[in-house]
Design an enzyme around this catalytic site. Structure first.
Site, short mmCIF file in Angstrom:
data_model
loop_
_atom_site.label_atom_id
_atom_site.label_comp_id
_atom_site.label_asym_id
_atom_site.label_seq_id
_atom_site.Cartn_x
_atom_site.Cartn_y
_atom_site.Cartn_z
N ALA A 198 0.84 -1.08 0.05
CA ALA A 198 0.12 0.08 -0.08
C ALA A 198 0.82 1.28 0.15
CB ALA A 198 -1.11 0.07 1.22
N LYS A 222 0.73 -5.90 8.84
CA LYS A 222 1.48 -4.62 8.25
C LYS A 222 2.63 -3.97 8.68
CE LYS A 222 -1.58 -0.83 7.59
NZ LYS A 222 -2.64 -0.21 7.25
N ASP A 268 -11.69 6.69 3.71
CA ASP A 268 -11.16 6.23 2.62
C ASP A 268 -11.54 4.88 2.08
OD1 ASP A 268 -9.02 6.39 0.63
OD2 ASP A 268 -7.39 5.31 1.83
#
Length: 717
Positions: free
Chosen positions: A234, A254, A388
């Site tokens: 990302a 992540k 988002d």
């Protein structure tokens, strides 16, 4: 007020949070004994709801100077917690401790840092302007040569590569564009959509070193296995698939990109400088551009704190995952820090991959509608929303659930603004542009000292054209663009939260258009608005409903029927909730004006039922009887025009349809009327009933005399 998390032990003591007092807590299997010393000594035994507690939340109220003894001594509340809940809270607290040094956006710090580095700033500015300028020049050349359409794919790839090279700030810009098929050609959509999770990865050894440094443990002690390379990348980090060693659960890990804070900080320093120039020299933009940039930058920096993202996910799950078709992954706090986030792994397909979703036997539009309804709850019910929602953050699971991911960018709608937005929609439907203009005070678009009267004609000019479309034909982006043109002409200051709302809704409409080019977000949203108007007891919305249903002293039954038809499309619609708040408003102390209107309408409906039924009955009387008794009069016993009789029949039938809509509600039960009967037993309700009966009697008596005396009536009577 102080809250303390207490873990169980055979015997434990805590210092009291208040001076000059002592609190000792003796833990037993089924009770807590709380003892206070000094001035007062009391002993209270509290029975656990959980027979096997492993911890407790102790909520203490400080002593007060109030004269009552209980207030002087303060009070305690104890809540028993199961062991798993205690462990989660303690793990979250440890994660927060690990993130104490997380970066926070501060314009002053960025200015002091990069103001002393002019070479770095100029270099980055040249890099950005060169990339953007070169791309614009190529488009201009293509247009001059007449090959703009033929080169779309080439230019789309170049734009994607440029955004990737320019870094995270421009990647986020590309992500937003990739969800707008009404803005970008198809070729651009396909290429920019790869920015969602197809970004270049950074070296895996750096990621693994970051995990070990952040969590203070080796990979082998945390995971039984972890993917050797990133499964997705990302804008701010990259993701690995792993299995926890202690539980065997599959998780997504992540890891933040190295040097990301430096890159984003420099970009926002440059963009903020551009914002100052826009504020100073671009008169057509009345919003404070620097304030909007600061708000966006603050949220991006919050995304750099993965503990904050985990807390966002936790709050989001608590508010919205109560619906069976919404999935929010769990956070594993023991393996989370400012730069590492470990959460439940979710198998699913991105929402814009229509063919893959349909291969699983799922309908894309059902998932889109689920997303829209959840987003409406976010924006207008609790006010906490995902800012988002691009395709990479919305997955369709094999079970048909819509999974929300990536909770880095969240925002909140103020409570007064939530109701003002709903009221704004009501005023829009009513074409009440004066009220729409006044709504901008509540939305904090305008200060109270600004005269809104010059804005009304501009609103009327735009929306009179836009509202010629049906609700199903209205396009959200068209309305936003048109309203934006109005706002820019006047001294509006659009709040940052509102800009994020517009971004969120336009992204959702873009996602919907992937599934159906004719899909309209406003049409899909209307049932939610109708349900809220009919069932929400908030005074602002009750006034908005009354304003919608009553106009010029008349009740608009067609509006009520339409609201019920639309509201019933919402899964959470309740006929019981729609009836009780209305009666309470009607019988309130300030409801005299409304009662007068209701009495007038009740008389009209009763007359419509009586005379309409008589008129229809007359149709079944044999012709010879009509001739003998009524001399063949087509209207039978009535001297009123046929159009008025037909109007009464239509009103009666409409009221019957409305009652049928209420009866067909999933929760309709005759017993639901019992609370209403209790309300009707109030003195004001009995007086209201008497006034209605009196009005009906007088009206029917007047009609009877008119027929006996053969006095014609007018349709307007």
């Amino acid at each position: 007020m102080a809250t303390v998390l207490v873990s169980s032990s055979p015997t434990g003591k805590l210092p009291c949070p208040f001076p000059n007092t002592t609190t000792s807590l003796s833990f037993k299997t089924t009770a807590i004994n709380i003892t206070r010393s000094k001035r007062t000594r009391t002993r209270t035994r509290l029975t656990w709801l959980n027979p096997h507690p492993r911890g407790a939340l102790i909520e203490a109220t400080p002593p007060s100077s109030d004269s009552s003894s209980s207030q002087r001594n303060g009070s305690f509340k104890a809540l028993a917690l199961p062991q798993t809940r205690v462990n989660d809270l303690q793990a979250e607290a440890r994660a927060i401790t690990r993130a104490t040094n997380a970066s926070v956006y501060t314009p002053q710090l960025l200015a002091s840092k990069y103001g002393s580095q002019p070479l770095k700033v100029v270099g980055r500015a040249i890099q950005v302007l060169s990339a953007v300028g070169l791309f614009g020049l190529k488009l201009l050349v293509d247009q001059r040569r007449g090959v703009l359409d033929q080169n779309k794919r080439i230019r789309a790839i170049e734009l994607r590569d440029s955004f990737t090279r320019l870094g995270p700030t421009f990647v986020k810009l590309g992500q937003g564009l990739s969800t707008r098929p009404d803005i970008c050609p198809h070729e651009y959509l396909e290429e920019l959509s790869q920015l969602q999770d197809g970004l270049p990865t950074f070296p895996d050894d750096q990621a693994f070193a970051c995990i070990e440094m952040e969590l203070g443990q080796s990979l082998d002690s945390i995971f039984s296995n972890i993917s050797p390379t990133a499964v997705a990348a990302a804008s701010l980090g990259q993701v690995y698939k792993a299995q926890l060693k202690y539980s065997g659960k599959v998780v997504a890990v992540k890891v933040q990109r190295p040097g990301i804070e430096e890159a984003i900080g420099l970009d926002f320093y440059l963009i903020r400088g551009l914002g100052f120039l826009i504020n100073k020299y671009v008169d057509s933009i009345t919003s404070d551009v620097v304030a909007l940039i600061d708000e966006f930058a603050r949220r991006v920096f919050q995304e750099l704190n993965y503990v904050q993202e985990g807390q966002n996910a936790k709050r989001f799950k608590k508010l919205y995952a109560d619906k069976e078709n919404i999935l929010v992954p769990d956070i594993f706090w023991d393996y989370t820090s400012a730069k590492v986030l470990t959460m439940e792994w979710v198998d699913g397909v991105k929402l814009n991959e229509q063919e893959a979703i349909e291969r699983q036997g799922l309908k894309v539009l059902d998932l889109v509608n689920t997303g829209i309804q959840c987003s409406l709850r976010q924006l207008l019910e609790y006010g906490y929303f995902h800012a988002d929602p691009h395709p990479g953050n919305l997955l369709a699971t094999p079970e048909g659930k819509l999974a929300f991911l990536d909770f880095g960018m969240m925002s909140e709608t103020p409570e007064e603004a939530r109701y003002a937005i709903i009221g704004h929609v009501v005023h829009l439907v009513n074409r009440d542009y004066e009220a729409m203009a006044r709504d901008y005070y509540d939305l904090d678009f305008l200060s109270r000292d600004v005269d809104v009267s010059p804005i009304v004609p501009a609103l009327r000019n735009f929306f009179d054209d836009a509202l010629n479309y049906t609700v199903s034909e209205l396009n959200f982006k068209t309305l936003v663009d048109g309203l934006g043109n109005v706002l820019y002409q006047y001294p509006f200051n659009v709040p940052a939260y509102y800009a994020l709302i517009l971004r969120s809704l336009t992204v959702l409409e873009g996602l919907a258009l992937y599934a159906d080019p004719n899909f309209k977000v406003l049409a899909a949203s209307y049932p939610y608005f109708a349900k809220r108007l009919l069932t929400d007891p908030n005074p602002y919305l009750r006034d908005a409903l009354i304003e919608l249903l009553f106009k010029d002293g008349k009740f608009r039954w067609n509006r009520l029927e339409n609201l019920l038809v639309q509201g019933k499309k919402d899964k959470d619609f309740s006929a019981k909730e729609a009836l009780q708040p209305v009666l309470k408003v009607l019988l309130s102390q300030g409801g005299e004006d409304l009662r007068t209107l209701v009495i007038k309408e009740a008389v009209r409906v009763s007359e419509a039922f009586t005379l309409g039924t008589i008129s229809e009955t007359y149709r079944y009387i044999p012709n010879f009887v009509r001739t003998l008794v009524f001399n063949g009069n087509a209207n039978g016993p009535f001297t009123m025009p046929q159009s008025e009789i037909q109007s009464m029949i239509e009103l009666r039938d409409q009221v019957i349809r409305i009652w049928g809509l209420l009866q067909s509600s999933h929760d309709f039960d005759p017993s639901m009327l019992l609370p209403l009967l209790q309300v009707l037993e109030q003195p004001e309700a009995r007086r209201l009933g008497g006034r209605v009966v009196g009005g009906i009697t007088q009206r029917l008596a007047a009609r009877f005399l008119q027929q006996v005396l053969q006095v014609p009536t007018t349709a307007s009577e």
